[in-house]
Design a protein around this motif. Sequence first.
Motif, PDB file in Angstrom:
ATOM      1  N   VAL A 282      23.438   0.345 118.695  1.00  0.00           N
ATOM      2  CA  VAL A 282      23.291  -0.738 119.688  1.00  0.00           C
ATOM      3  C   VAL A 282      22.637  -0.219 120.963  1.00  0.00           C
ATOM      4  N   LYS A 283      23.193   0.848 121.547  1.00  0.00           N
ATOM      5  CA  LYS A 283      22.713   1.330 122.837  1.00  0.00           C
ATOM      6  C   LYS A 283      21.441   2.155 122.734  1.00  0.00           C
ATOM      7  N   ARG A 284      21.245   2.827 121.612  1.00  0.00           N
ATOM      8  CA  ARG A 284      20.026   3.621 121.432  1.00  0.00           C
ATOM      9  C   ARG A 284      19.020   2.944 120.522  1.00  0.00           C
ATOM     10  N   GLY A 285      19.504   2.310 119.460  1.00  0.00           N
ATOM     11  CA  GLY A 285      18.581   1.683 118.516  1.00  0.00           C
ATOM     12  C   GLY A 285      18.202   0.269 118.855  1.00  0.00           C
ATOM     13  N   GLY A 286      19.011  -0.435 119.664  1.00  0.00           N
ATOM     14  CA  GLY A 286      18.681  -1.809 120.031  1.00  0.00           C
ATOM     15  C   GLY A 286      19.074  -2.842 119.003  1.00  0.00           C
ATOM     16  N   ALA A 287      20.117  -2.596 118.201  1.00  0.00           N
ATOM     17  CA  ALA A 287      20.564  -3.564 117.204  1.00  0.00           C
ATOM     18  C   ALA A 287      21.247  -4.751 117.882  1.00  0.00           C
ATOM     19  N   THR A 288      21.191  -5.887 117.233  1.00  0.00           N
ATOM     20  CA  THR A 288      21.776  -7.105 117.797  1.00  0.00           C
ATOM     21  C   THR A 288      23.263  -7.217 117.487  1.00  0.00           C
ATOM     22  N   LYS A 289      23.671  -6.988 116.253  1.00  0.00           N
ATOM     23  CA  LYS A 289      25.061  -7.082 115.835  1.00  0.00           C
ATOM     24  C   LYS A 289      25.385  -5.923 114.897  1.00  0.00           C
ATOM     25  N   VAL A 290      26.655  -5.576 114.856  1.00  0.00           N
ATOM     26  CA  VAL A 290      27.114  -4.468 114.008  1.00  0.00           C
ATOM     27  C   VAL A 290      28.287  -4.956 113.175  1.00  0.00           C
ATOM     28  N   TYR A 291      28.189  -4.761 111.849  1.00  0.00           N
ATOM     29  CA  TYR A 291      29.255  -5.113 110.919  1.00  0.00           C
ATOM     30  C   TYR A 291      29.681  -3.843 110.184  1.00  0.00           C
ATOM     31  N   CYS A 292      30.955  -3.506 110.280  1.00  0.00           N
ATOM     32  CA  CYS A 292      31.497  -2.346 109.569  1.00  0.00           C
ATOM     33  C   CYS A 292      32.024  -2.810 108.217  1.00  0.00           C
ATOM     34  N   VAL A 293      31.485  -2.239 107.157  1.00  0.00           N
ATOM     35  CA  VAL A 293      31.800  -2.668 105.788  1.00  0.00           C
ATOM     36  C   VAL A 293      32.383  -1.484 105.039  1.00  0.00           C
ATOM     37  N   ALA A 294      33.542  -1.688 104.417  1.00  0.00           N
ATOM     38  CA  ALA A 294      34.189  -0.632 103.642  1.00  0.00           C
ATOM     39  C   ALA A 294      35.031  -1.264 102.551  1.00  0.00           C
TER      40      ALA A 294
END
Length: 551
Positions: free
Chosen positions: A467-479
Motif C-alpha cells: 500500500v505505502k510503497r506499491g500504491g495498491a488500493t485494497k489488501v485482502y489476506c487469504v489463507a
Amino acid sequence: MRQTQIFGGSSHPVLVESICDWLGQKPGEVDLGKFSNGETSVQIRASIRNQDVFIVQSGSTKMNDSVIELLIMCSACKGGSAKSITAVMPYFPYNRQSKKKSHRGAITARMIANLLAIAGVDHVITLDLHANQMQGFFKCPVDNLVAEPLLARWIRHNIKGWENGVVVSKNPGGTKRVTSLADALKLNFGIVTTDRRQMNQPHQSMDFSLETDTPYYFDDEYEADVDNEVEQEDTKTADATQSEKLGQQPEGVGSEPTTPSRPSVNRKRTISNSARRRNQGTGSGIPSSPLSRSALPGNSPEDSPSLDALVKSQTEPAIPPSLEQDLTEEFTDERARDVTVGRLRHGHIVPEDYPSPAFSAVSGSNHGLGRQRGPQSENGDTDRYDPMTASFMSTVSSIRHDLAADNALGGSVDAAASSEEEEEDLRNPDLETTVTLVGNVRDRPVFIVDDIIDKAGSWIAAAETVVKRGGATKVYCVATHGLFGEDCLQEIEESECIDLVIVTNSFPIEAQVKARMKKLVQLDIAPLLSEAIRRNHYGENLSQLYMHLPD
C-alpha cells in the motif's frame, strides 16, 4: 450412507454437525471426558462392527488434547472391529514441524503420522498440508484436499474489480501456492521478500583466497636474486630487440651449429609483489609509494580517471556509439521498474530518512569488530570467537552471524523460513529489515496468500509494503487455516492497510471472537469434506474436488 458411522471429537463440534447435515445422517454416539488426573476418556456408544468409520477431529487451541483424543478414538474403533477407520483432519496438527530445523530438532509431523498408523488408521483426509511431501510420512493413503477452488470462487463473487488484482506472496517460500491461485484467476502475481541482515553493523569476514600466480616470498636474499635475474633477462631482451631494429645479425647466425651439452629449459620466473613495486618505482621516474604518486602533478582525483573506467578500458573492447545505443535499447528490461524497496522497523514501513537503530549492548558485544568473547551459553560459559568460522559462515551462508551458529545442517536456511523466525525479526527493536516488492500493484487490489495465519506481524508488514510503497488500493489476506494466535485478530483489525481477512473454518474460532471482528470472513469447508467422505465410502474418484469448476 449405510454401514457408515461418523464420529466427532471435541475440537470442532460445529464442523462435525455441518458435515453430518450435508450427508443426511446423525453423528455417532460417543462419550468424551477426562478423569480427575487429566487423562482422556473415550467410550463408543454405537455399534461399529464391519462398518466404515470416519472420525472428524481438527487441530484446536488445545492441540495435544485433540491429538490424544483422536488416537484413543481410533484405537477404540479398531478394538470394536470396524471395517475401516478414516481420520478426517482439516488442520493436521504439527504440520509446520515437517523437517529438522536444527541439529537436535524433531520431525514431529512424521511422529504424528506414525502414531496414527499404530492407532489403526487406514485412511487420512486432510486439507492443505504445509508441505505436500508430508504425505510420504504416512503408511496409509492420504487425500490432501485443497481450499483453492473455494477461495477463488468467493473472490470472483464477492470482490469488485478482482479482474485487475494481483496475487502476492508475503515470503519467497509461498510462491508455488501464490502462482497456483494466480493461474486459476488469470491474474498477475508478485513477491514480497525481506532481508534480515542487521543494519549499521560491520560485515565480519576474512579472505582466504590463494593467488597461485603471485606467490609471496619471505626470504630477502632469494628475492634479491630473483630481481637481479629479472633485470638481466630484461637487458638481454632489450639488446636483442635493438639488434633486430638495426638489421644486425644475432650472434651465432650463419655459423656452424654447436651441439649444446644439455637441452635448454625455458623456466618461467614469477616476480614477487615487492619486486614489481621496486621495478615500477625505478627507471621510470614514478615513485613507488601510492601517496607519492597521488601527489604528482596531474594525478589529482579530478584529473585521474576512475577505477571503473580503468578496468573497463583494459578489459572491454571499444564499442561504437551507434552499436552501444542499439545494445542498450535491446537489453532494456521494463520489468525492472516493478521492484520497490522499503525499510521496516518494528514490523512497519518507515520513511527513508528515518534514523537507523544504534548499537545496543547485546548487538555490540556479539557483532562488533572488537569482540573477544562469544555469546553466553545456558550454563554461564562463554565461547571464544572464532574468526575462521565466522568467515566461513559469511562466505557460504546468507544468514546473519547470530543465526549461523544455530544452523548446523548446512550453508543456508531455506527460502521458506518459519513464521516464528520471521515474527521475531520483525519485532526485534535492534534489527532493521529491508523489504522488497517485486511486481506492479499500483492502483490495483492485492490478494496476499498463504496457507496459515498465525501471527499478524508478517501480514501487516506485507500489507503496508504493497500500500505505502506499491500504491495498491485494497489488501485482502487469504489463507486456508486461520489459527490467529495471541492478539493476531486484534492487530489485523487495527491495521489500516488490511481490508479483509478470508479464511476457512478448518480451525475453530470462538463465536464471541468472530462477533467482534469486522474484517474476518470465514468460509465453510463442510461441503468439501462431506463430498470427500461420500466419495471415499463409495470408492468414487476425488479428482473433481481439486478442479476449478465453472460458476
